[in-house]
Design a protein around this motif. Structure first.
Motif, PDB file in Angstrom:
ATOM      1  N   VAL A 111      87.762  42.292  90.492  1.00 32.73           N
ATOM      2  CA  VAL A 111      88.753  41.276  90.150  1.00 32.73           C
ATOM      3  C   VAL A 111      88.578  40.080  91.083  1.00 32.73           C
ATOM      4  O   VAL A 111      88.473  40.228  92.304  1.00 32.73           O
ATOM      5  N   ALA A 112      88.514  38.893  90.497  1.00 33.50           N
ATOM      6  CA  ALA A 112      88.384  37.662  91.274  1.00 33.50           C
ATOM      7  C   ALA A 112      89.737  36.976  91.390  1.00 33.50           C
ATOM      8  O   ALA A 112      90.531  36.989  90.448  1.00 33.50           O
ATOM      9  N   TRP A 113      89.973  36.394  92.544  1.00 32.40           N
ATOM     10  CA  TRP A 113      91.115  35.500  92.745  1.00 32.40           C
ATOM     11  C   TRP A 113      90.552  34.080  92.737  1.00 32.40           C
ATOM     12  O   TRP A 113      89.610  33.775  93.478  1.00 32.40           O
ATOM     13  N   LEU A 114      91.131  33.223  91.913  1.00 31.67           N
ATOM     14  CA  LEU A 114      90.621  31.848  91.826  1.00 31.67           C
ATOM     15  C   LEU A 114      91.769  30.873  91.696  1.00 31.67           C
ATOM     16  O   LEU A 114      92.620  31.005  90.806  1.00 31.67           O
ATOM     17  N   ASN A 115      91.810  29.891  92.598  1.00 37.25           N
ATOM     18  CA  ASN A 115      92.799  28.822  92.496  1.00 37.25           C
ATOM     19  C   ASN A 115      92.575  28.004  91.239  1.00 37.25           C
ATOM     20  O   ASN A 115      91.426  27.785  90.822  1.00 37.25           O
ATOM     21  N   ASP A 116      93.658  27.497  90.668  1.00 38.31           N
ATOM     22  CA  ASP A 116      93.517  26.685  89.455  1.00 38.31           C
ATOM     23  C   ASP A 116      92.938  25.317  89.738  1.00 38.31           C
ATOM     24  O   ASP A 116      92.545  24.595  88.814  1.00 38.31           O
ATOM     25  N   ASP A 117      92.842  24.923  91.011  1.00 36.68           N
ATOM     26  CA  ASP A 117      92.233  23.637  91.367  1.00 36.68           C
ATOM     27  C   ASP A 117      90.824  23.822  91.928  1.00 36.68           C
ATOM     28  O   ASP A 117      90.296  22.953  92.612  1.00 36.68           O
ATOM     29  N   ALA A 118      90.221  24.977  91.636  1.00 35.13           N
ATOM     30  CA  ALA A 118      88.836  25.251  92.053  1.00 35.13           C
ATOM     31  C   ALA A 118      87.946  25.328  90.825  1.00 35.13           C
ATOM     32  O   ALA A 118      88.335  25.882  89.795  1.00 35.13           O
ATOM     33  N   ALA A 119      86.753  24.771  90.926  1.00 28.72           N
ATOM     34  CA  ALA A 119      85.773  24.789  89.835  1.00 28.72           C
ATOM     35  C   ALA A 119      84.490  25.419  90.359  1.00 28.72           C
ATOM     36  O   ALA A 119      83.703  24.764  91.048  1.00 28.72           O
ATOM     37  N   PRO A 120      84.255  26.700  90.078  1.00 25.31           N
ATOM     38  CA  PRO A 120      83.077  27.380  90.632  1.00 25.31           C
ATOM     39  C   PRO A 120      81.773  26.940  89.986  1.00 25.31           C
ATOM     40  O   PRO A 120      81.730  26.596  88.806  1.00 25.31           O
ATOM     41  N   ASP A 121      80.716  26.977  90.789  1.00 25.28           N
ATOM     42  CA  ASP A 121      79.367  26.699  90.292  1.00 25.28           C
ATOM     43  C   ASP A 121      78.951  27.777  89.281  1.00 25.28           C
ATOM     44  O   ASP A 121      79.494  28.886  89.296  1.00 25.28           O
ATOM     45  N   PRO A 122      77.964  27.484  88.430  1.00 21.89           N
ATOM     46  CA  PRO A 122      77.564  28.460  87.399  1.00 21.89           C
ATOM     47  C   PRO A 122      77.152  29.821  87.941  1.00 21.89           C
ATOM     48  O   PRO A 122      77.362  30.843  87.295  1.00 21.89           O
ATOM     49  N   GLY A 123      76.566  29.857  89.137  1.00 13.98           N
ATOM     50  CA  GLY A 123      76.131  31.129  89.704  1.00 13.98           C
ATOM     51  C   GLY A 123      77.134  31.784  90.627  1.00 13.98           C
ATOM     52  O   GLY A 123      76.808  32.775  91.289  1.00 13.98           O
ATOM     53  N   TRP A 124      78.344  31.252  90.661  1.00 14.36           N
ATOM     54  CA  TRP A 124      79.389  31.744  91.577  1.00 14.36           C
ATOM     55  C   TRP A 124      79.659  33.229  91.392  1.00 14.36           C
ATOM     56  O   TRP A 124      79.559  34.022  92.335  1.00 14.36           O
ATOM     57  N   LEU A 125      79.957  33.635  90.185  1.00 17.92           N
ATOM     58  CA  LEU A 125      80.354  35.020  89.953  1.00 17.92           C
ATOM     59  C   LEU A 125      79.188  35.980  90.134  1.00 17.92           C
ATOM     60  O   LEU A 125      79.352  37.067  90.716  1.00 17.92           O
ATOM     61  N   SER A 126      78.015  35.613  89.674  1.00 18.05           N
ATOM     62  CA  SER A 126      76.876  36.519  89.822  1.00 18.05           C
ATOM     63  C   SER A 126      76.541  36.742  91.294  1.00 18.05           C
ATOM     64  O   SER A 126      76.186  37.856  91.692  1.00 18.05           O
ATOM     65  N   ALA A 127      76.673  35.708  92.126  1.00 15.27           N
ATOM     66  CA  ALA A 127      76.403  35.868  93.561  1.00 15.27           C
ATOM     67  C   ALA A 127      77.441  36.779  94.208  1.00 15.27           C
ATOM     68  O   ALA A 127      77.109  37.624  95.057  1.00 15.27           O
TER      69      ALA A 127
END
Length: 329
Positions: A111-127
Motif C-alpha cells: 500500500v502506498a501513501w501519496l499526498n494529493d499535491d505530489a506527482a510521481p515520476d513514471p518509474g516511481w512505483l516500480s522502484a
C-alpha cells in the motif's frame, strides 16, 4: 495503462486526459500495490496527481480518500479518465484518518501513501516495489522534489529531542508519508495508522513502530515525485503548530523510552510556563494559548495513549532504548 479502477483491472478504454502519456502495461502483470491518495479541497492539484499515477509503468489500484471536500474535488475525481475508486468520507478525518479509513479496502500486499499535491515520476512505483522485495524491508521512502527540482526529502530523521524532520541524508530513521510504499502485513502487524493524530507525525510514529518490530525502512532516491509542498495544508498556521506539537508528544508517549517522553513533556510545560515573562512576541508555536491547548489534549488522551504504549511494547522485538540509541540525533 498502469492505473486501475476499483476492480483492479489494468485495462483502459482509450480515453486520455490532456497531456497525459498513458503507458502500456500488459494485463497479465500482477497488481501488487494500492496507491492511497488522501485529498481535502484538492481541486487545483489532485488531477495532476492522478495524471502522474496514470502514467506509471507498473499496474496498480488507485484509491482516493476524499475528506468531505466542498470545493469541486468530487467532480474532478468523477471526470478523471483513470476512473479511480473514491472513498468519500462524511467529514474531514485528516491525512492520518484518511489513510486509516482506506486500509480495510486494500486487498493488495503493498500500500502506498501519496499526498494529493505530489506527482510521481513514471518509474516511481516500480522502484519502490523493487525495494520492498529485499529481506526485512517494510517501508520504502521516495525522493520528494520541489517543482524546481530541489530535493525536499528522502525520509525522516529523529532528532535528539524527539522531533521527526525531513532529511536528504543517505540514511533515514523513517519514511516520509508524502510518497512511500509499505508492506500491508507489516503495517497491520504493528497496529496500523494512528488515525487520531489527524495530521502530521503519522509517518514518524509508524516508522518508530516498524523499527521496534525490527523491520527495515529504506530510501529509494530513484523513486522521484514532484511535490507542491504546502498546497494541501497551511504550514505555519495555528492548526499546523498545534498538530505538530501535540502529535510529537503523543508519538513519544507511545513509542519512545519513558524517560525521553517524560523529559520532553516536562520541557514543553516548563517553556510554556516561562513564556508570559518573555518580552519578545513569540513565534506561532510558542503562543501560550496554543501550548496550553496541546497540554490539555495530552492530558485528556493520556489514559488511552498509555494503553497504546503497552500494546506497542507487547508487539515489539527491539527495545525502545535501542531504537533511540541507534537513531536519535
Amino acid at each position: 495503462m498502469a492505473t486501475s479502477s476499483g476492480t483492479g483491472s489494468a485495462c483502459h478504454d482509450g480515453v486520455t486526459a490532456p497531456g497525459v502519456a498513458w503507458l502500456a502495461v500488459t494485463a497479465s502483470e500482477p497488481v501488487r500495490s494500492t496507491v492511497v491518495v488522501v485529498t481535502w479541497r484538492g481541486r487545483e492539484h489532485v488531477g495532476a496527481c492522478l495524471d502522474a499515477l496514470a502514467a506509471q509503468d507498473r499496474p496498480h489500484r488507485t484509491l482516493v480518500v476524499d475528506n468531505a471536500s466542498d470545493d469541486g474535488t468530487a467532480e474532478v475525481l468523477a471526470a478523471h479518465p483513470s476512473r479511480p475508486e473514491v472513498l468519500r468520507l462524511p467529514r474531514n478525518l485528516g491525512y492520518a484518518g484518511g489513510v486509516a479509513a482506506a486500509l480495510p479496502r486494500v486487498r493488495t500486499p503493498l500500500v502506498a501513501w501519496l499526498n494529493d499535491d505530489a506527482a510521481p515520476d513514471p518509474g516511481w512505483l516500480s522502484a519502490l516495489e523493487a525495494a520492498l522485495d529485499a529481506d526485512g524491508v517494510a517501508a520504502a521512502s521516495a525522493a520528494l522534489r520541489a517543482p524546481d527540482g530541489r530535493l525536499q526529502s528522502l525520509g525522516v530523521r529523529l532528532t535528539p529531542d524527539g522531533h521527526g524532520a525531513d532529511t536528504t541524508a543517505s540514511e533515514a530513521f523513517g519514511f516520509c508519508g508524502g510518497a512511500a510504499l509499505l508492506r500491508l502485513a507489516d503495517l497491520r502487524a504493528i497496529g496500523g495508522v494512528p488515525a487520531a493524530f489527524f495530521c502530521y507525525y503519522e509517518d514518524t510514529d509508524t516508522s518508530w513502530r516498524l523499527r521496534l518490530a525490527d523491520r527495515r525502512v529504506v530510501q529509494v532516491p530513484e523513486a522521484g515525485a514532484r511535490h507542491l509542498h504546502g498546497a494541501s495544508a497551511n504550514p505555519g498556521s495555528r492548526l499546523f503548530h498545534r498538530w505538530n506539537e501535540r502529535n510529537r508528544l503523543l508519538m513519544l508517549l507511545r513509542c519512545a523510552p519513558a524517560a525521553v517522553a517524560v523529559r520532553e513533556i516536562a520541557r514543553f510545560a516548563a517553556i510554556t510556563a516561562a513564556l508570559p515573562f518573555r518580552r519578545r512576541v513569540p513565534a506561532a508555536n510558542f503562543r501560550v494559548g496554543l501550548r496550553l491547548r496541546v497540554l490539555a489534549e495530552i492530558a485528556l488522551r493520556l489514559p488511552s495513549t498509555l494503553n497504546e504504549r503497552r500494546a506497542i511494547g507487547r508487539r515489539s522485538t527491539v527495545s525502545r532504548a535501542q531504537v533511540w540509541q541507534d537513531w536519535a540525533g
